[in-house]
Scaffold this active site. Structure first.
Site, short mmCIF file in Angstrom:
data_model
loop_
_atom_site.label_atom_id
_atom_site.label_comp_id
_atom_site.label_asym_id
_atom_site.label_seq_id
_atom_site.Cartn_x
_atom_site.Cartn_y
_atom_site.Cartn_z
N ARG A 1 0.85 -1.21 0.00
CA ARG A 1 0.00 0.00 0.00
C ARG A 1 0.87 1.25 0.00
O ARG A 1 0.57 2.25 -0.65
CB ARG A 1 -0.96 0.00 1.21
CG ARG A 1 -1.69 1.33 1.37
CD ARG A 1 -2.94 1.31 2.24
NE ARG A 1 -2.91 0.34 3.31
CZ ARG A 1 -2.25 0.48 4.46
NH1 ARG A 1 -1.55 1.58 4.71
NH2 ARG A 1 -2.29 -0.47 5.38
N TYR B 1 -17.16 16.38 -14.86
CA TYR B 1 -17.48 14.96 -14.77
C TYR B 1 -18.57 14.73 -13.71
O TYR B 1 -18.48 15.27 -12.60
CB TYR B 1 -16.21 14.19 -14.39
CG TYR B 1 -16.43 12.70 -14.27
CD1 TYR B 1 -16.76 11.94 -15.38
CD2 TYR B 1 -16.33 12.06 -13.04
CE1 TYR B 1 -16.98 10.57 -15.27
CE2 TYR B 1 -16.54 10.69 -12.92
CZ TYR B 1 -16.87 9.96 -14.04
OH TYR B 1 -17.09 8.62 -13.92
N ASP C 1 -8.39 18.43 -13.89
CA ASP C 1 -8.73 17.09 -14.38
C ASP C 1 -8.45 17.10 -15.87
O ASP C 1 -9.19 17.69 -16.66
CB ASP C 1 -10.21 16.80 -14.08
CG ASP C 1 -10.63 15.40 -14.54
OD1 ASP C 1 -9.95 14.82 -15.40
OD2 ASP C 1 -11.66 14.91 -14.04
N LYS D 1 -9.32 5.91 -18.81
CA LYS D 1 -9.64 6.44 -20.13
C LYS D 1 -8.41 6.32 -21.04
O LYS D 1 -7.99 5.23 -21.33
CB LYS D 1 -10.16 7.87 -19.99
CG LYS D 1 -11.16 8.06 -18.84
CD LYS D 1 -12.44 7.26 -19.00
CE LYS D 1 -13.26 7.15 -17.72
NZ LYS D 1 -13.63 8.42 -17.10
#
Ligand SMILES: *Cc1c(COP(=O)(O)O)cnc(C)c1O
Length: 383
Positions: free
Chosen positions: A46, A98, A170, A195
């Site tokens: 992690r 978004y 973004d 994407k």
């Protein structure tokens, strides 16, 4: 070195143990420590993982950042940025945004007394008026979603810094191939790696890139404490995606610009939103801040009833009816009922997202096949 060479080589050293040209996928969750209280380069997956590190190293280089962090999804990446804020802080966000970011700000962060307002970032005067004394973060998307509005990143960076706020961008629709927000003064650039970076609709991921090492450390601490990290297989797939990113994006942009032109000339498609059309209000800024292409997302309104618009997106054969974008296969959807269904209906109407608005993600198919598909679907929709 040029972008596409760096995309293939930076961070992608051959494996020192075997000489493998492609760095292996490290699945180990934990790492042997040299001694109690001593830490090697990795201790627990992690906190850091070699496969994730490869992807982060390449992406940081492509975005001109000092470092990157890879997350389990784009939303996990955005959430980590929002965790920089304290109760009472205010976020000013683009309103061509978004749907998931709107939902995060509007429904989740509002519970923690983080205020958000949405304003048109493509109208700098109106956007600046929405700044408050407690604004700590400006969050923009350019090209915007779903109306492909263009926001001047350099001007927003200036605006943010004048008010002691950070600017986050973004940049999912633009990719580092076309726009590099950190070079224009932004503090944080974010990607939904799901994407274009992944590029093949087979991976969910997100990323942040910054240029200030201290900010990187703060975000790493949040990521390590909250745990939304990208898994090793996903990191491997994203690294692989980066290697062909420029080629894919350039080709997709070219196809998109052909289709946008044809859509704009066709009488049954009205209001074509594509920043590469000189009639687009953001065209001049797009020419300045997007290099060699205007992206591969197009939105347009059908001159039809909402029912016919629905039939249209259900009648394409090559282009598949699905949310998401940026992959080799073209996808089509109706924002009002799909990607932006989380907006309040009145909010949607106020922002110009009509029920006949169609959003198209242009893939790597031949432009003529896509055009024929759109026109046959139109015929079926209007029958
Ligand atoms: C998809 C998307 C996101 C969210 O990313 P996920 O990987 O789906 O969590 C954020 N911003 C934009 C512009 C997107 O297209």
């Amino acid at each position: 070195m040029h972008f596409r060479t760096r995309a293939i080589h930076v961070g992608q050293e051959p494996d020192s143990a075997t000489g493998a040209v492609v760095p292996p996928i490290h699945l180990a969750a934990t790492y042997v420590q040299p001694a109690v209280g001593q830490w090697g380069p990795y201790d627990y997956s992690r906190s850091g993982n070699p496969t994730r590190k490869v992807f982060e190293t390449t992406l940081a280089d492509l975005e001109s950042g000092c470092g990157a962090l890879a997350f389990s999804s784009g939303m996990a990446a955005i959430h980590a940025v929002m965790m920089l804020l304290e109760p009472g802080d205010h976020v000013l966000a683009s309103w061509d945004l978004y749907g998931g970011t709107y939902r995060l700000l509007h429904r989740i962060l509002s519970r923690n007394k983080i205020e958000a307002t949405f304003a048109p970032s493509d109208n700098l005067e109106r956007f600046a008026q929405a700044i408050r004394p407690n604004t700590r973060l400006i969050w923009i998307e350019t090209p915007g979603n779903p109306l492909l509005s263009i926001t001047d990143i350099a001007a927003c960076a200036q605006l943010a810094h004048q008010h002691g706020a950070l600017l986050g961008v973004d940049s999912t629709f633009a990719t580092p191939v076309l726009t590099r927000p950190l070079e224009l003064g932004a503090d944080i650039v974010m990607h939904s790696a799901t994407k274009y970076l992944g590029g093949h609709s087979d991976v969910l991921g997100g990323a942040l890139v910054v240029r200030d090492p201290e900010l990187l450390q703060r975000l790493w601490t949040i990521q390590n404490a909250t745990g939304g990290v990208m898994a090793p297989l996903e990191a491997f797939l994203c690294s692989r995606g980066l290697k062909t990113l420029e080629l894919r994006v350039r080709e997709q942009c070219q196809t998109a610009s052909i289709l946008a032109q044809r859509l704009a000339e066709h009488p049954r498609f009205r209001r074509v939103y594509y920043p590469g059309l000189p009639t687009h209000p953001g065209y001049a800024i797009a020419c300045r801040q997007m290099h060699g292409g205007f992206g591969a997302m197009i939105s347009f309104e059908l001159d039809s009833t909402p029912e016919q618009a629905k039939r249209f997106v259900q009648s394409t054969q090559i282009i598949q009816l699905a949310v998401s974008l940026g992959a080799v296969e073209s996808l089509i959807e109706l924002p009002a009922l799909m990607s932006h269904a989380s907006y309040e209906p009145a909010e949607r109407a106020a922002r110009g997202i009509s029920d006949c608005l169609v959003r198209l993600s242009v893939g790597l198919e031949h432009p003529d096949d896509l055009w024929n598909d759109l026109t046959q679907a139109l015929q079926k929709a209007l029958e």
